[in-house]
Motif scaffolding. Structure first.
Motif, PDB file in Angstrom:
ATOM      1  N   LYS A 260     -75.787  -2.753 -56.801  1.00  0.00           N
ATOM      2  CA  LYS A 260     -75.389  -1.499 -56.137  1.00  0.00           C
ATOM      3  C   LYS A 260     -76.555  -0.916 -55.332  1.00  0.00           C
ATOM      4  CE  LYS A 260     -73.690   3.134 -56.668  1.00  0.00           C
ATOM      5  NZ  LYS A 260     -73.562   4.328 -57.423  1.00  0.00           N
ATOM      6  N   ARG A 261     -76.272  -0.589 -54.089  1.00  0.00           N
ATOM      7  CA  ARG A 261     -77.308  -0.017 -53.219  1.00  0.00           C
ATOM      8  C   ARG A 261     -77.524   1.448 -53.595  1.00  0.00           C
ATOM      9  NH1 ARG A 261     -81.227   1.395 -50.657  1.00  0.00           N
ATOM     10  NH2 ARG A 261     -81.244   1.971 -48.470  1.00  0.00           N
ATOM     11  N   ILE A 262     -78.785   1.811 -53.845  1.00  0.00           N
ATOM     12  CA  ILE A 262     -79.109   3.192 -54.209  1.00  0.00           C
ATOM     13  C   ILE A 262     -80.093   3.730 -53.168  1.00  0.00           C
ATOM     14  CG2 ILE A 262     -80.164   4.688 -55.963  1.00  0.00           C
ATOM     15  CD1 ILE A 262     -77.739   3.367 -57.136  1.00  0.00           C
ATOM     16  N   GLU A 263     -79.817   4.909 -52.651  1.00  0.00           N
ATOM     17  CA  GLU A 263     -80.749   5.500 -51.691  1.00  0.00           C
ATOM     18  C   GLU A 263     -81.799   6.318 -52.440  1.00  0.00           C
ATOM     19  OE1 GLU A 263     -78.940   7.353 -48.281  1.00  0.00           O
ATOM     20  OE2 GLU A 263     -78.828   5.266 -47.631  1.00  0.00           O
ATOM     21  N   VAL A 264     -83.068   6.071 -52.110  1.00  0.00           N
ATOM     22  CA  VAL A 264     -84.136   6.889 -52.684  1.00  0.00           C
ATOM     23  C   VAL A 264     -84.763   7.655 -51.523  1.00  0.00           C
ATOM     24  CG1 VAL A 264     -86.191   6.922 -54.123  1.00  0.00           C
ATOM     25  CG2 VAL A 264     -84.510   5.107 -54.423  1.00  0.00           C
ATOM     26  N   VAL A 265     -84.597   8.952 -51.547  1.00  0.00           N
ATOM     27  CA  VAL A 265     -84.970   9.784 -50.398  1.00  0.00           C
ATOM     28  C   VAL A 265     -85.925  10.894 -50.834  1.00  0.00           C
ATOM     29  CG1 VAL A 265     -82.877   9.284 -49.075  1.00  0.00           C
ATOM     30  CG2 VAL A 265     -82.845  11.124 -50.733  1.00  0.00           C
ATOM     31  N   GLY A 266     -86.457  11.624 -49.846  1.00  0.00           N
ATOM     32  CA  GLY A 266     -87.500  12.603 -50.166  1.00  0.00           C
ATOM     33  C   GLY A 266     -87.062  14.046 -50.026  1.00  0.00           C
ATOM     34  N   ASN A 267     -87.712  14.908 -50.820  1.00  0.00           N
ATOM     35  CA  ASN A 267     -87.547  16.355 -50.662  1.00  0.00           C
ATOM     36  C   ASN A 267     -88.694  16.851 -49.792  1.00  0.00           C
ATOM     37  OD1 ASN A 267     -85.502  16.195 -52.532  1.00  0.00           O
ATOM     38  ND2 ASN A 267     -86.615  17.223 -54.170  1.00  0.00           N
ATOM     39  N   ILE A 268     -88.385  17.669 -48.801  1.00  0.00           N
ATOM     40  CA  ILE A 268     -89.471  18.206 -47.968  1.00  0.00           C
ATOM     41  C   ILE A 268     -89.349  19.724 -47.839  1.00  0.00           C
ATOM     42  CG2 ILE A 268     -89.695  16.043 -46.650  1.00  0.00           C
ATOM     43  CD1 ILE A 268     -88.335  17.490 -44.293  1.00  0.00           C
ATOM     44  N   GLY A 269     -90.484  20.353 -47.521  1.00  0.00           N
ATOM     45  CA  GLY A 269     -90.497  21.800 -47.334  1.00  0.00           C
ATOM     46  C   GLY A 269     -90.938  22.164 -45.928  1.00  0.00           C
ATOM     47  N   LYS A 270     -91.765  21.292 -45.331  1.00  0.00           N
ATOM     48  CA  LYS A 270     -92.272  21.511 -43.971  1.00  0.00           C
ATOM     49  C   LYS A 270     -91.933  20.270 -43.153  1.00  0.00           C
ATOM     50  CE  LYS A 270     -94.878  25.380 -44.279  1.00  0.00           C
ATOM     51  NZ  LYS A 270     -95.922  25.587 -45.262  1.00  0.00           N
ATOM     52  N   PRO A 271     -91.697  20.426 -41.856  1.00  0.00           N
ATOM     53  CA  PRO A 271     -91.327  19.260 -41.054  1.00  0.00           C
ATOM     54  C   PRO A 271     -92.305  18.091 -41.184  1.00  0.00           C
ATOM     55  CG  PRO A 271     -91.050  21.258 -39.772  1.00  0.00           C
ATOM     56  CD  PRO A 271     -91.663  21.670 -41.071  1.00  0.00           C
TER      57      PRO A 271
ATOM     58  N   GLY B 265     -89.287   6.079 -48.212  1.00  0.00           N
ATOM     59  CA  GLY B 265     -88.058   6.864 -48.436  1.00  0.00           C
ATOM     60  C   GLY B 265     -86.959   6.427 -47.477  1.00  0.00           C
ATOM     61  N   ASP B 266     -85.727   6.398 -47.979  1.00  0.00           N
ATOM     62  CA  ASP B 266     -84.588   5.995 -47.144  1.00  0.00           C
ATOM     63  C   ASP B 266     -84.081   7.145 -46.284  1.00  0.00           C
ATOM     64  OD1 ASP B 266     -84.325   3.343 -48.217  1.00  0.00           O
ATOM     65  OD2 ASP B 266     -83.528   4.240 -50.039  1.00  0.00           O
ATOM     66  N   GLY B 267     -84.689   8.295 -46.394  1.00  0.00           N
ATOM     67  CA  GLY B 267     -84.244   9.451 -45.633  1.00  0.00           C
ATOM     68  C   GLY B 267     -84.766  10.711 -46.296  1.00  0.00           C
ATOM     69  N   VAL B 268     -84.178  11.845 -45.902  1.00  0.00           N
ATOM     70  CA  VAL B 268     -84.515  13.124 -46.533  1.00  0.00           C
ATOM     71  C   VAL B 268     -83.266  13.601 -47.265  1.00  0.00           C
ATOM     72  CG1 VAL B 268     -85.068  15.556 -46.071  1.00  0.00           C
ATOM     73  CG2 VAL B 268     -86.275  13.748 -44.842  1.00  0.00           C
ATOM     74  N   GLY B 269     -83.414  13.892 -48.546  1.00  0.00           N
ATOM     75  CA  GLY B 269     -82.257  14.326 -49.338  1.00  0.00           C
ATOM     76  C   GLY B 269     -82.192  15.825 -49.496  1.00  0.00           C
ATOM     77  N   LEU B 270     -83.316  16.480 -49.197  1.00  0.00           N
ATOM     78  CA  LEU B 270     -83.340  17.947 -49.279  1.00  0.00           C
ATOM     79  C   LEU B 270     -84.478  18.463 -48.416  1.00  0.00           C
ATOM     80  CD1 LEU B 270     -82.733  20.780 -50.521  1.00  0.00           C
ATOM     81  CD2 LEU B 270     -84.276  20.195 -52.371  1.00  0.00           C
TER      82      LEU B 270
ATOM     83  N   GLY C 108     -75.389  12.806 -54.672  1.00  0.00           N
ATOM     84  CA  GLY C 108     -76.831  12.644 -54.845  1.00  0.00           C
ATOM     85  C   GLY C 108     -77.371  13.676 -55.818  1.00  0.00           C
ATOM     86  N   MET C 109     -78.683  13.622 -56.004  1.00  0.00           N
ATOM     87  CA  MET C 109     -79.351  14.629 -56.849  1.00  0.00           C
ATOM     88  C   MET C 109     -80.682  14.959 -56.210  1.00  0.00           C
ATOM     89  SD  MET C 109     -80.513  14.389 -60.834  1.00  0.00           S
ATOM     90  CE  MET C 109     -78.855  14.527 -61.479  1.00  0.00           C
ATOM     91  N   CYS C 110     -80.977  16.261 -56.051  1.00  0.00           N
ATOM     92  CA  CYS C 110     -82.242  16.625 -55.419  1.00  0.00           C
ATOM     93  C   CYS C 110     -83.098  17.512 -56.311  1.00  0.00           C
ATOM     94  CB  CYS C 110     -82.009  17.273 -54.061  1.00  0.00           C
ATOM     95  SG  CYS C 110     -80.961  18.725 -54.147  1.00  0.00           S
ATOM     96  N   GLY C 111     -82.672  17.725 -57.549  1.00  0.00           N
ATOM     97  CA  GLY C 111     -83.523  18.452 -58.496  1.00  0.00           C
ATOM     98  C   GLY C 111     -84.576  17.500 -59.046  1.00  0.00           C
ATOM     99  N   GLU C 112     -85.579  18.061 -59.721  1.00  0.00           N
ATOM    100  CA  GLU C 112     -86.691  17.257 -60.256  1.00  0.00           C
ATOM    101  C   GLU C 112     -86.223  16.097 -61.133  1.00  0.00           C
ATOM    102  OE1 GLU C 112     -90.047  17.478 -59.675  1.00  0.00           O
ATOM    103  OE2 GLU C 112     -89.264  18.745 -58.088  1.00  0.00           O
ATOM    104  N   MET C 113     -85.083  16.274 -61.764  1.00  0.00           N
ATOM    105  CA  MET C 113     -84.580  15.263 -62.701  1.00  0.00           C
ATOM    106  C   MET C 113     -84.402  13.900 -62.026  1.00  0.00           C
ATOM    107  SD  MET C 113     -81.214  15.777 -65.019  1.00  0.00           S
ATOM    108  CE  MET C 113     -80.637  14.557 -66.198  1.00  0.00           C
ATOM    109  N   ALA C 114     -84.161  13.905 -60.705  1.00  0.00           N
ATOM    110  CA  ALA C 114     -83.917  12.639 -59.997  1.00  0.00           C
ATOM    111  C   ALA C 114     -85.132  11.714 -60.054  1.00  0.00           C
ATOM    112  CB  ALA C 114     -83.538  12.920 -58.548  1.00  0.00           C
TER     113      ALA C 114
ATOM    114  N   SER D  70     -83.140  12.068 -54.762  1.00  0.00           N
ATOM    115  CA  SER D  70     -84.064  12.715 -53.828  1.00  0.00           C
ATOM    116  C   SER D  70     -85.190  13.407 -54.593  1.00  0.00           C
ATOM    117  CB  SER D  70     -83.301  13.734 -52.975  1.00  0.00           C
ATOM    118  OG  SER D  70     -84.119  14.155 -51.921  1.00  0.00           O
ATOM    119  N   MET D  71     -86.423  13.190 -54.139  1.00  0.00           N
ATOM    120  CA  MET D  71     -87.579  13.665 -54.920  1.00  0.00           C
ATOM    121  C   MET D  71     -88.805  13.817 -54.023  1.00  0.00           C
ATOM    122  SD  MET D  71     -87.998   9.977 -56.584  1.00  0.00           S
ATOM    123  CE  MET D  71     -86.241  10.030 -56.761  1.00  0.00           C
ATOM    124  N   SER D  72     -89.908  14.326 -54.600  1.00  0.00           N
ATOM    125  CA  SER D  72     -91.120  14.447 -53.790  1.00  0.00           C
ATOM    126  C   SER D  72     -91.604  13.034 -53.435  1.00  0.00           C
ATOM    127  CB  SER D  72     -92.193  15.228 -54.532  1.00  0.00           C
ATOM    128  OG  SER D  72     -92.516  14.559 -55.710  1.00  0.00           O
ATOM    129  N   ALA D  73     -92.226  12.933 -52.264  1.00  0.00           N
ATOM    130  CA  ALA D  73     -92.572  11.618 -51.703  1.00  0.00           C
ATOM    131  C   ALA D  73     -93.367  10.752 -52.673  1.00  0.00           C
ATOM    132  CB  ALA D  73     -93.351  11.812 -50.407  1.00  0.00           C
TER     133      ALA D  73
END
Ligand code: PEP
Ligand code: MG
Length: 538
Positions: free
Chosen positions: A265-276, A287-292, A498-504, A522-525
């Motif tokens: 199963k393909r799973i996307e692992v993406v990043g949480n960002i706060g600044k561009p 990262g496969d993208g930005v999740g948050l 998806g999930m973008c809380g720390e638990m991910a 989705s998580m910090s880089a």
């Protein structure tokens, strides 16, 4: 063993080299010739500008444009008419020497930064000190911050390392940084992480305890330093270093790997960002993208709401950088613990249960619409998705969509491009949304589970209160049930979850989340590669 703050992970074994800045003693002297004194200052500033240009170009070659941009902010102080103007005015009004006038201005700026709430901004006080010291060195005709020839395997020990210090270091020989002061967001820490060398900061008096040439072990994982280790300790750390580097190499191999579980199963692992700019780290870490994208950071540390145009530029930058990878941008989540100085909000008994996020935006169309318009316009440049936070009922989502449609109509009549098919989803972070996920799933394009809030609301344990931290448990059966329900509800309607809380990014939770069928993590880089590894091995 000396304890400090772990600022960059890894192990280094080498020899200490202490970087001491020759202190320039600044005293006040009275002057007669104001014009000559001002001229002295402007010559020193010009020289500083030239030096910074050279250092900045060198740094850009070594660590890339984004990481060398610090020198642009240094240059901005030199170009800031207020900064230089205040020093000139002080020379003129107080008839004092350029050195003292400049020092007063630098101190004033440092005081302003020190009083700021944001840790990152507080650390920027070091930048103005760095520029100030460099100008002072030029006023005194001395070279600034240079270290003597250093040998291989050098562990640099300093009170703190400024951007120009690190730019001048021979990176091929430096294997760790140790400093007396600083925290995890200090320049030393950021630079060490960029160079991927260990750093231990905030050690208070390491410069006094170590001598040039001492044998040193720097343990950036535990934040400790061992001086002149015995053979047994040395062997132990050589082994730790070997294992750490082997692991890092293995993780690096995963940067370009599309993550799949063992059963395919393909799973996307993406990043949480706060600044561009944070997207760069997401890309570097595969990262496969930005999740948050927590857009509220664009609204902070300023005096007014960012305009539609300013927001458009920020969203467009992120979306373009990510190419065809997904970029989930969350609309403003202000309220709760996040306040804006320029947006007065009434005191609330329970701010986390109060006028927060979508509740505030639905009542302030004047704030909401410019953001939606900016998001829509940026959607023309890539794979942008809009996510609404703190949704507790279908009505809130439908109302948000109605306003979004209104914005689409406006843009159409203005002839402005946007992606008409862009996906819209919600954060599931209130238990009510998880319980009603089956109904919500019929209307949304996706869910992203915000466990940071979902846990606190489910267990009634404030996420900020250390006294109830023992209750705040991601693996609480009630939390797990809500997560499972949400994922199942999405899948029943053919939507992704998806999930973008720390638990991910929590190692203990990943296997359970995979078992539940979570599609996107989705998580910090910095956690991305490790999570990729966990998923591949699952
Ligand atoms: C969450 O609640 O899990 C979340 C990701 O949002 P924030 O931490 O910004 O509230
Ligand atoms: Mg939240």
């Amino acid at each position: 063993m000396i304890k400090g703050i772990s600022a960059s992970k890894g192990y280094a074994i080498g020899q200490a080299a202490i970087k001491s800045n020759e202190d320039i003693i600044i005293t006040e002297t009275k002057i007669n010739d104001v014009a000559a004194e001002k001229n002295k200052l402007s010559v020193a500033i010009e020289l500083t500008r030239k030096q910074l240009n050279i250092i900045s170009q060198k740094a850009e070659k070594e660590v890339g444009k984004d990481n060398s941009s610090i020198f642009e902010s240094h240059m901005m102080f030199l170009d800031d008419p207020e900064f230089t103007g205040m020093a000139e005015a002080s020379i003129e009004n107080n008839m004092i020497n350029a050195e003292k006038a400049l020092q007063d201005v630098v101190n004033e700026y440092m005081g302003i930064f020190a009083a700021m709430d944001d840790e990152y901004m507080r650390e920027r006080g070091a930048d103005v000190r760095d520029v100030g010291d460099r100008i002072q060195s030029n006023l005194a005709g001395k070279s600034y911050g240079k270290m003597d020839e250093i040998g291989e395997n050098t562990i640099v020990v300093a009170r703190d390392l400024t951007p120009s210090d690190t730019a001048q270091l021979d990176k091929s020989k430096v294997i760790a940084f140790l400093t007396d002061i600083g925290g995890r967001t200090s320049h030393t820490a950021i630079m060490a992480r960029t160079l991927e060398i260990p750093a231990v900061v905030g050690m208070k008096d390491i410069t006094a305890r170590v001598k040039n040439g001492d044998n040193v072990i720097a343990d950036g994982c535990e934040g400790i330093v061992i001086l002149n280790p015995d053979k047994k300790t040395l062997d132990e750390y050589k082994q730790k270093k070997y294992e750490f580097e082997k692991e890092r190499e293995l993780l690096k191999k995963l940067v370009n790997i599309k993550t799949r579980t063992k059963d395919g199963k393909r799973i996307e692992v993406v990043g949480n960002i706060g600044k561009p700019e944070d997207v760069n780290k997401v890309l570097e870490n595969g990262g496969d993208g930005v999740g948050l994208f927590r857009t509220e950071f664009l609204y902070m540390d300023r005096d007014s709401i960012p305009t539609e145009e300013e927001q458009f530029q920020a969203y467009k930058y992120v979306t373009q950088k990510m190419g065809d990878r997904p970029v989930v941008i969350r609309t403003l989540d202000i309220g709760g613990d996040k306040k804006l100085s320029y947006l007065p909000m009434a005191e609330e008994m329970n701010p986390f249960l109060g006028l927060r996020a979508i509740r505030l935006c639905l009542g302030r169309i004047d704030i909401f619409k410019p953001q939606l318009r900016a998001l829509l316009r940026a959607s023309a440049y890539g794979n942008l998705k809009i996510m609404f936070p703190m949704i507790s009922s279908l009505d809130e989502f439908l109302e948000s969509k109605r306003i979004l449609k209104e914005c689409m109509q406006e843009l159409k009549s203005e002839g402005k491009a946007f992606n008409e098919k862009l996906e819209t989803g919600i954060m599931v972070e209130i238990p009510a949304a998880a319980v009603c996920a089956d109904e919500l799933a019929k209307h949304v394009d996706f869910f992203s589970i915000g466990t940071n809030d979902l846990i606190q609301y489910t267990i009634a344990a404030d996420r900020m209160n250390e006294k109830v931290a023992y209750l705040y448990n991601p693996m609480h059966p009630a939390v797990l049930k809500l997560i499972k329900m949400t994922i199942q509800a999405a899948h029943a309607e053919g939507k992704w979850c998806g999930m973008c809380g720390e638990m991910a990014g929590d190692e203990n939770a990943v296997p359970t989340l995979l078992e539940y069928g979570l599609d996107e993590f989705s998580m910090s880089a910095s956690s991305i590669l490790n999570t990729k590894k966990l998923i591949i091995n699952n």
